[in-house]
Design an enzyme around this catalytic site. Structure first.
Site, PDB file in Angstrom:
ATOM      1  N   LYS A 224      29.350   3.875 -38.343  1.00  0.00           N
ATOM      2  CA  LYS A 224      29.548   4.146 -39.773  1.00  0.00           C
ATOM      3  C   LYS A 224      29.133   2.982 -40.663  1.00  0.00           C
ATOM      4  O   LYS A 224      29.038   1.844 -40.223  1.00  0.00           O
ATOM      5  CB  LYS A 224      30.995   4.565 -40.027  1.00  0.00           C
ATOM      6  CG  LYS A 224      31.206   6.019 -39.586  1.00  0.00           C
ATOM      7  CD  LYS A 224      32.520   6.602 -39.983  1.00  0.00           C
ATOM      8  CE  LYS A 224      32.560   8.064 -39.514  1.00  0.00           C
ATOM      9  NZ  LYS A 224      33.899   8.637 -39.620  1.00  0.00           N
ATOM     10  N   ARG A 258      36.222   8.873 -31.416  1.00  0.00           N
ATOM     11  CA  ARG A 258      35.050   9.753 -31.587  1.00  0.00           C
ATOM     12  C   ARG A 258      33.813   8.869 -31.688  1.00  0.00           C
ATOM     13  O   ARG A 258      33.673   8.116 -32.660  1.00  0.00           O
ATOM     14  CB  ARG A 258      35.222  10.593 -32.849  1.00  0.00           C
ATOM     15  CG  ARG A 258      34.094  11.572 -33.115  1.00  0.00           C
ATOM     16  CD  ARG A 258      34.334  12.324 -34.418  1.00  0.00           C
ATOM     17  NE  ARG A 258      33.269  13.261 -34.721  1.00  0.00           N
ATOM     18  CZ  ARG A 258      32.109  12.922 -35.273  1.00  0.00           C
ATOM     19  NH1 ARG A 258      31.875  11.675 -35.596  1.00  0.00           N
ATOM     20  NH2 ARG A 258      31.193  13.833 -35.501  1.00  0.00           N
TER      21      ARG A 258
HETATM   22  C1  YH5 Z   1      35.704  11.174 -38.101  1.00  0.00           C
HETATM   23  O1  YH5 Z   1      35.825   9.994 -38.407  1.00  0.00           O
HETATM   24  N1  YH5 Z   1      33.243  11.552 -38.669  1.00  0.00           N
HETATM   25  S1  YH5 Z   1      30.859  12.823 -39.072  1.00  0.00           S
HETATM   26  C2  YH5 Z   1      27.811   8.208 -41.246  1.00  0.00           C
HETATM   27  C3  YH5 Z   1      27.160   7.351 -40.366  1.00  0.00           C
HETATM   28  C4  YH5 Z   1      27.408   7.427 -39.013  1.00  0.00           C
HETATM   29  C5  YH5 Z   1      28.268   8.369 -38.537  1.00  0.00           C
HETATM   30  C6  YH5 Z   1      26.047   6.140 -42.080  1.00  0.00           C
HETATM   31  N2  YH5 Z   1      33.221  13.706 -38.145  1.00  0.00           N
HETATM   32  C7  YH5 Z   1      34.484  11.901 -38.244  1.00  0.00           C
HETATM   33  O2  YH5 Z   1      30.096  10.287 -37.659  1.00  0.00           O
HETATM   34  N3  YH5 Z   1      35.543  13.889 -37.432  1.00  0.00           N
HETATM   35  C8  YH5 Z   1      32.512  12.663 -38.614  1.00  0.00           C
HETATM   36  O3  YH5 Z   1      26.277   6.397 -40.754  1.00  0.00           O
HETATM   37  C9  YH5 Z   1      34.469  13.238 -37.905  1.00  0.00           C
HETATM   38  N4  YH5 Z   1      36.771  11.882 -37.620  1.00  0.00           N
HETATM   39  C10 YH5 Z   1      36.691  13.202 -37.294  1.00  0.00           C
HETATM   40  N5  YH5 Z   1      37.786  13.806 -36.845  1.00  0.00           N
HETATM   41  C11 YH5 Z   1      30.420  11.253 -39.786  1.00  0.00           C
HETATM   42  C12 YH5 Z   1      29.828  10.277 -38.842  1.00  0.00           C
HETATM   43  C13 YH5 Z   1      28.909   9.257 -39.393  1.00  0.00           C
HETATM   44  C14 YH5 Z   1      28.673   9.167 -40.750  1.00  0.00           C
END
Ligand code: YH5
Length: 276
Positions: A224, A258
């Site tokens: 993230k 996750r």
């Molecule tokens: C979460 O924390 N996150 S999707 C932006 C990124 C990299 C990754 C800028 N679904 C979660 O993984 N479900 C997502 O780089 C989730 N908890 C739960 N339960 C976002 C993501 C991501 C976003």
């Protein structure tokens, strides 16, 4: 706390920290070559993630990254349902979580054999709670401020820990009231979902307080932006930061991490379990 999570036909032992592997089935997550080819790639990726030690797979057909465009219901269904059906037919040995906020997708995925719902809107749609209550599946209630398109524009809280806690408590109680037993519920502060760097840090430091809510905790920090802010690295160079985030989260009490990088995280968590 109860560290056995009931997920339909599976019981997830969370007495030691476990990994939820991310399986995106959005077109941009695979090289092209047609939809059938993309499905086959997703299925192969799923079994590879299990080989690497994932205890559960999170399948999503709509990107919830900041600024990602919404996906129509039919498109989301046609991305995820055939993949879930194929994984169930091939007897994937771990539970499948469906990453969606749409009750119709929840119902179709649970019917196809998914064992958990991961709702980034925290089960705010009453039909969402009913969709899960009608099954034996587990649910992850995540906190988000605002909507994905705009949530990072100006996140604001008086007290982020208090507000996130209050939301998770309220939604947990709403789920229990409609018949979802506490043993089927995970809570997640929702890192990066309408949060500044300071908000994310405050929430990470408060993980032990979230444990007091009495449900196992899911944490998603993998790759993230907050890790990019801390390291200066682009999203494709956040492996080490992501593993560090998983380790510290587990040490602060997180039960399920996750992650995109399953092998590295599973190895790191084995060391946490042995040494912590
Ligand atoms: C979460 O924390 N996150 S999707 C932006 C990124 C990299 C990754 C800028 N679904 C979660 O993984 N479900 C997502 O780089 C989730 N908890 C739960 N339960 C976002 C993501 C991501 C976003």
């Amino acid at each position: 706390m109860n560290t056995q999570l009931q997920c339909a036909g599976f019981t997830l032992d969370l007495s030691t920290p476990k990994v939820m592997g991310v399986l995106n089935v959005t077109p941009d997550s695979f090289s092209d070559g047609g939809r059938f080819h993309q499905r086959e790639q997703a299925i192969a990726h799923a079994f590879a993630l299990v080989e690497e030690g994932a205890a559960v797979l999170d399948i999503g057909g709509e990107s919830t990254r900041p600024n990602a465009p919404p996906v129509p219901l039919d498109e989301e269904l046609s991305r995820v349902i055939p993949v879930i059906e194929a994984l169930v037919a091939r007897q994937l040995p771990v539970p499948i979580s469906i990453d969606t906020y749409k009750p119709a997708v929840m119902r179709a995925a649970l019917y196809a054999g998914a064992s958990m719902v991961n709702d980034v809107r925290g089960m705010q749609a009453p039909e969402a709670i009913q969709a899960v209550a009608d099954t034996e599946a587990a649910v992850c209630i995540m906190h988000m401020q605002g909507m994905p398109q705009t949530m990072q524009l100006n996140p604001h809280y008086e007290d982020v820990v208090l507000e996130v806690s209050a939301f998770l408590t309220q939604q947990r109680d709403a789920c229990v009231a409609l018949g979802i037993a506490q043993q089927r519920i995970l809570l997640d502060p929702g890192f990066g979902f309408g949060k500044t760097r300071q908000h994310n840090i405050a929430l990470a430091q408060a993980l032990p307080q979230f444990l007091k809510l009495g449900c196992p905790l899911l944490v998603g920090l993998s790759r993230k932006s907050v890790l990019g802010q801390m390291t200066g690295n682009d999203v494709d160079a956040r492996l080490h930061a992501s593993v560090a985030a998983a380790v510290i989260s587990a040490m602060k009490g997180a039960h399920l991490l996750r992650v995109h990088d399953v092998k590295a995280t599973v190895e790191a968590l084995k060391v946490v379990t042995a040494l912590a």
